[in-house]
Design a protein around this motif. Structure first.
Motif, PDB file in Angstrom:
ATOM      1  N   GLN A   1       2.640  16.266  36.153  1.00 20.22           N
ATOM      2  CA  GLN A   1       3.940  16.957  36.231  1.00 20.22           C
ATOM      3  C   GLN A   1       4.740  16.839  34.940  1.00 20.22           C
ATOM      4  N   GLY A   2       4.010  16.922  33.807  1.00 22.72           N
ATOM      5  CA  GLY A   2       4.660  16.908  32.510  1.00 22.72           C
ATOM      6  C   GLY A   2       4.956  15.535  31.953  1.00 22.72           C
ATOM      7  N   ARG A   3       4.607  14.480  32.695  1.00 28.28           N
ATOM      8  CA  ARG A   3       4.870  13.121  32.193  1.00 28.28           C
ATOM      9  C   ARG A   3       3.813  12.638  31.205  1.00 28.28           C
ATOM     10  N   ALA A   4       2.714  13.391  31.053  1.00 27.71           N
ATOM     11  CA  ALA A   4       1.670  13.055  30.086  1.00 27.71           C
ATOM     12  C   ALA A   4       1.291  14.307  29.312  1.00 27.71           C
ATOM     13  N   THR A   5       1.121  14.165  28.007  1.00 30.66           N
ATOM     14  CA  THR A   5       0.670  15.269  27.152  1.00 30.66           C
ATOM     15  C   THR A   5      -0.525  14.795  26.347  1.00 30.66           C
ATOM     16  N   VAL A   6      -1.661  15.470  26.539  1.00 28.48           N
ATOM     17  CA  VAL A   6      -2.893  15.151  25.828  1.00 28.48           C
ATOM     18  C   VAL A   6      -3.032  16.138  24.673  1.00 28.48           C
ATOM     19  N   ASN A   7      -2.966  15.630  23.452  1.00 32.31           N
ATOM     20  CA  ASN A   7      -3.148  16.454  22.257  1.00 32.31           C
ATOM     21  C   ASN A   7      -4.638  16.449  21.923  1.00 32.31           C
ATOM     22  N   LEU A   8      -5.310  17.552  22.218  1.00 35.25           N
ATOM     23  CA  LEU A   8      -6.773  17.618  22.203  1.00 35.25           C
ATOM     24  C   LEU A   8      -7.268  17.985  20.816  1.00 35.25           C
TER      25      LEU A   8
ATOM     26  N   HIS B   1     -13.715   8.803  22.602  1.00 30.21           N
ATOM     27  CA  HIS B   1     -14.954   8.147  23.027  1.00 30.21           C
ATOM     28  C   HIS B   1     -16.148   8.823  22.375  1.00 30.21           C
ATOM     29  N   GLY B   2     -17.242   8.064  22.288  1.00 30.92           N
ATOM     30  CA  GLY B   2     -18.457   8.579  21.674  1.00 30.92           C
ATOM     31  C   GLY B   2     -19.657   7.752  22.077  1.00 30.92           C
ATOM     32  N   GLU B   3     -20.824   8.322  21.874  1.00 29.76           N
ATOM     33  CA  GLU B   3     -22.059   7.596  22.167  1.00 29.76           C
ATOM     34  C   GLU B   3     -22.323   6.549  21.086  1.00 29.76           C
TER      35      GLU B   3
ATOM     36  N   THR C   1     -21.156  14.502  15.900  1.00 30.15           N
ATOM     37  CA  THR C   1     -21.821  13.602  16.845  1.00 30.15           C
ATOM     38  C   THR C   1     -21.203  13.647  18.244  1.00 30.15           C
ATOM     39  N   GLY C   2     -20.448  14.694  18.551  1.00 31.48           N
ATOM     40  CA  GLY C   2     -19.897  14.830  19.889  1.00 31.48           C
ATOM     41  C   GLY C   2     -18.773  13.874  20.203  1.00 31.48           C
ATOM     42  N   ILE C   3     -18.011  13.468  19.191  1.00 27.16           N
ATOM     43  CA  ILE C   3     -16.867  12.588  19.415  1.00 27.16           C
ATOM     44  C   ILE C   3     -15.764  13.347  20.151  1.00 27.16           C
ATOM     45  N   PHE C   4     -15.214  12.726  21.180  1.00 29.80           N
ATOM     46  CA  PHE C   4     -14.026  13.225  21.867  1.00 29.80           C
ATOM     47  C   PHE C   4     -12.833  12.466  21.307  1.00 29.80           C
ATOM     48  N   MET C   5     -11.767  13.199  20.915  1.00 34.43           N
ATOM     49  CA  MET C   5     -10.635  12.514  20.299  1.00 34.43           C
ATOM     50  C   MET C   5      -9.324  13.181  20.685  1.00 34.43           C
ATOM     51  N   THR C   6      -8.339  12.359  21.066  1.00 37.87           N
ATOM     52  CA  THR C   6      -7.016  12.838  21.419  1.00 37.87           C
ATOM     53  C   THR C   6      -5.961  11.847  20.933  1.00 37.87           C
TER      54      THR C   6
END
Length: 286
Positions: free
Chosen positions: A154-161, A247-249, A177-182
């Motif tokens: 409900q707007g209390r969290a913002t994920v900058n992708l 996160h990443g492998e 290498t498929g790194i996920f980062m925010t």
């Protein structure tokens, strides 16, 4: 889904560079790396006065890994020997693949040095596997308005992708290498969760604000280390907070680091030094 277990927390230690306030949670006394995440410098927050010297990161070489630079406040000017040049402002990110080697500088723009102002910057080093260490150098700089800001709770969290996919969207940077980062902005009592993490190492650094990570309290300037086997992470803010979450492998290869070079063997480090001294890094073509 089994939650990842918090196995340790690592407080950033103070290691100023001249007049630049610097804290570093990794590598540190209790953690060498969170494979594939090697190194984090947290510069600032601080305010520079007028007619300052700016950031001290003049021309220097890299080989064998990637740098991810988060500009939280202020501005950062980048230039490298592959011909890339940009000025990234607050909220933006630089992602540089050093690969086979280049020389770059990350300094304050001239107007910042004249006028001064607030500054806070994070730089994260991400390892590359041996098969990619000699990749062609690459650089992407994105401003804040190019990064999807996805709201939750409900707007209390913002994920900058920044990289990877979440919430039906994909970040503007594609990792080798498929790194996920925010980065994540949380209001007090805000929460956000991430799943499908089994077999991946999480990088979670609390920049400001007290948070709970799978029920365990984590203070500002702490790196939260989680187990490899669990599948999900939930972050809940006790107060307004800001965290880096990725996160990443794991690469699971030997790491031999010497200054700005990260390779698999001592012989490769020696070769990197020789190549740099021979001027080969300066001859990188765009």
């Amino acid at each position: 889904m089994p939650a990842k277990t918090v196995i340790a927390q690592h407080a950033a230690y103070r290691d100023d560079i001249g007049d630049l306030i610097t804290r570093r949670p990794v590598p540190g006394p209790g953690v060498e790396q969170v494979d594939p995440f090697l190194f984090l410098n947290h510069h600032g927050p601080q305010t520079y006065g007028p007619d300052n010297n700016g950031l001290p990161f003049g021309p220097h070489p890299h080989r064998g890994f990637e740098t991810v630079t988060f500009i939280l406040d202020g501005e950062l000017a980048h230039r490298d020997s592959a011909g890339h040049e940009s000025v990234i402002r607050a909220g933006g990110v630089q992602w540089m693949t050093a690969g086979s080697g280049l020389v770059h500088e990350e300094v304050s723009p001239e107007d910042f040095k004249r006028q001064g102002g607030p500054m806070e910057i994070l730089q994260l080093w991400v390892n590359l596997p041996g098969r990619l260490k000699m990749s062609t150098p690459h650089y992407v700089g994105v401003q804040a308005d190019q990064i999807p800001a996805l709201t939750a709770d409900q707007g209390r969290a913002t994920v900058n992708l920044i990289s990877g996919a979440w919430g039906g969207q994909t970040g503007p940077i594609s990792s080798l290498t498929g790194i996920f980062m925010t980065t994540i902005d949380l209001k007090a009592a805000g929460r956000v969760g991430f799943g499908s993490l089994a077999g991946r190492n999480v990088f979670l650094y609390v920049v400001r604000g007290q948070v709970g990570v799978n029920g365990i309290a984590a203070a500002p300037w702490n790196l939260v280390q989680l187990d490899l086997d669990g599948d999900m992470v939930e972050i809940v803010a006790d107060e307004d907070a800001f965290v880096v979450f990725g996160h990443g492998e794991p690469i699971n290869e030997p790491v031999v680091a010497h200054g700005p070079f990260v390779m698999n063997t001592r012989e490769e480090i020696v070769q990197a030094i020789r190549d740099y001294q021979a001027g080969l890094f300066d001859a990188v073509s765009a």
